[in-house]
Design a protein around this motif. Structure first.
Motif, PDB file in Angstrom:
ATOM      1  N   ILE A   2       0.833  -1.198   0.000  1.00 43.77           N
ATOM      2  CA  ILE A   2       0.000   0.000   0.000  1.00 43.77           C
ATOM      3  C   ILE A   2       0.869   1.250   0.000  1.00 43.77           C
ATOM      4  O   ILE A   2       0.576   2.227  -0.704  1.00 43.77           O
ATOM      5  N   SER A   3       1.952   1.209   0.778  1.00 39.31           N
ATOM      6  CA  SER A   3       2.858   2.360   0.814  1.00 39.31           C
ATOM      7  C   SER A   3       3.445   2.628  -0.566  1.00 39.31           C
ATOM      8  O   SER A   3       3.577   3.792  -0.982  1.00 39.31           O
ATOM      9  N   ALA A   4       3.784   1.561  -1.291  1.00 42.04           N
ATOM     10  CA  ALA A   4       4.339   1.731  -2.634  1.00 42.04           C
ATOM     11  C   ALA A   4       3.297   2.327  -3.581  1.00 42.04           C
ATOM     12  O   ALA A   4       3.623   3.179  -4.420  1.00 42.04           O
ATOM     13  N   ILE A   5       2.046   1.897  -3.442  1.00 39.89           N
ATOM     14  CA  ILE A   5       0.979   2.440  -4.293  1.00 39.89           C
ATOM     15  C   ILE A   5       0.782   3.926  -4.011  1.00 39.89           C
ATOM     16  O   ILE A   5       0.693   4.747  -4.931  1.00 39.89           O
ATOM     17  N   LEU A   6       0.711   4.290  -2.732  1.00 34.35           N
ATOM     18  CA  LEU A   6       0.509   5.694  -2.373  1.00 34.35           C
ATOM     19  C   LEU A   6       1.683   6.548  -2.819  1.00 34.35           C
ATOM     20  O   LEU A   6       1.499   7.687  -3.276  1.00 34.35           O
ATOM     21  N   ALA A   7       2.896   6.003  -2.706  1.00 35.97           N
ATOM     22  CA  ALA A   7       4.068   6.745  -3.157  1.00 35.97           C
ATOM     23  C   ALA A   7       4.023   6.949  -4.671  1.00 35.97           C
ATOM     24  O   ALA A   7       4.378   8.026  -5.176  1.00 35.97           O
ATOM     25  N   THR A  64      -4.712   8.700   6.870  1.00 33.98           N
ATOM     26  CA  THR A  64      -4.247   8.261   8.187  1.00 33.98           C
ATOM     27  C   THR A  64      -2.723   8.327   8.310  1.00 33.98           C
ATOM     28  O   THR A  64      -2.197   8.227   9.421  1.00 33.98           O
ATOM     29  N   ARG A  65      -2.027   8.481   7.184  1.00 33.03           N
ATOM     30  CA  ARG A  65      -0.575   8.544   7.230  1.00 33.03           C
ATOM     31  C   ARG A  65      -0.116   9.918   7.728  1.00 33.03           C
ATOM     32  O   ARG A  65      -0.794  10.924   7.533  1.00 33.03           O
ATOM     33  N   ARG A  66       1.039   9.934   8.340  1.00 29.89           N
ATOM     34  CA  ARG A  66       1.595  11.199   8.827  1.00 29.89           C
ATOM     35  C   ARG A  66       1.949  12.091   7.651  1.00 29.89           C
ATOM     36  O   ARG A  66       2.589  11.664   6.686  1.00 29.89           O
TER      37      ARG A  66
END
Length: 264
Positions: A2-7, A64-66
């Motif tokens: 998910i982090s890779a997708i958001l990035a 929800t991410r910082r």
């Protein structure tokens, strides 16, 4: 994952948004070109809601991410920009798929409406209501997509602070502010309230949500307050805004001895 997708969304917001809009358009086109009595006409509308739901779930996760305590250096425009927020792009992508869904439902309803007897007013009313709803949803989605494509968020320039919102832009020249213009804040605050020394210098274009607050839903609010405070105290350093050297100097100052703007 998910982090890779958001990035990836943050790095290529227009590619992601353009792809979502194009896919939604292809699905609507395939739906309209399919035979009215075919199974495909009623199967295609099940795809956009699933894609829209996935986009909206990712948007909620992004919220929800910082938020980053950093700027992006835009040397071409000579400004420091808040990083591109993936949640705005994902919300707009979700809106595109939801618009495609309501268009397909309205088309199917109109197809069924032609087979209804004229003495069935309830059926005709529902069909017309869906058509009106589809038009309204499409208009709102177009506005949201246009805002995400244009880009939103705060930026610092040699001339002042600019907040680009979905409906308008607020421009606050440095001369409109003083070191007392910034109240205490927290990193997670969604906006930064400003007290103007020269409110007559503040300019609004379009329909910004407010003239007294800078939205910080795309950046760490405390970091932004520190940065604004730095350039209010050191006006001679404003010409370095928008350059790599100026950004390096700003980050060194802020992380070395930032001004005390946090809540006690």
């Amino acid at each position: 994952m998910i982090s890779a997708i958001l990035a990836g969304v943050a790095r290529h917001p227009r590619w992601v948004l353009g792809g979502a809009v194009a896919l939604a358009g292809v699905l609507v086109g395939a739906h309209l070109l399919s035979a009215p009595d075919s199974d495909l006409r009623y199967a295609i509308p099940t795809l956009p809601p699933l894609l829209g739901l996935a986009a909206l779930v990712l948007a909620v996760v992004a919220l929800t991410r910082r938020r980053p305590a950093a700027f992006t250096v835009d040397a071409g425009a000579g400004v420091f920009r808040a990083p591109s927020p993936p949640n705005h792009v994902l919300h707009a992508a979700g809106a595109a798929f939801m618009s495609a869904t309501i268009i397909m439902i309205a088309v199917n309803s109109r197809t069924l409406q032609r087979d209804r007897p004229a003495e069935d007013p309830a059926g005709w009313f529902m069909g017309d209501a869906l058509l009106v709803l589809a038009c309204l949803v499409v208009v709102l989605s177009v506005l949201q997509i246009a805002a995400a494509w244009r880009g939103v968020g705060v930026q610092l320039g040699p001339d002042g602070v600019k907040d680009r919102g979905p409906l308008g832009t607020l421009t606050v020249p440095w001369d409109a502010l003083t070191t007392a213009s910034l109240p205490p804040t927290t990193p997670t605050a969604l906006s930064l309230r400003l007290t103007y020394a020269r409110p007559d210098l503040v300019r609004a274009a379009g329909l910004p949500l407010t003239r007294t607050r800078i939205r910080t839903d795309t950046i760490d609010a405390l970091f932004l307050a520190h940065a604004v405070h730095h350039y209010l105290v050191h006006p001679e350093r404003r010409q370095g805004i928008g350059t790599a050297a100026g950004y390096a100097e700003l980050m060194t100052v802020l992380y070395g001895a930032p001004p005390n703007l946090s809540r006690s």
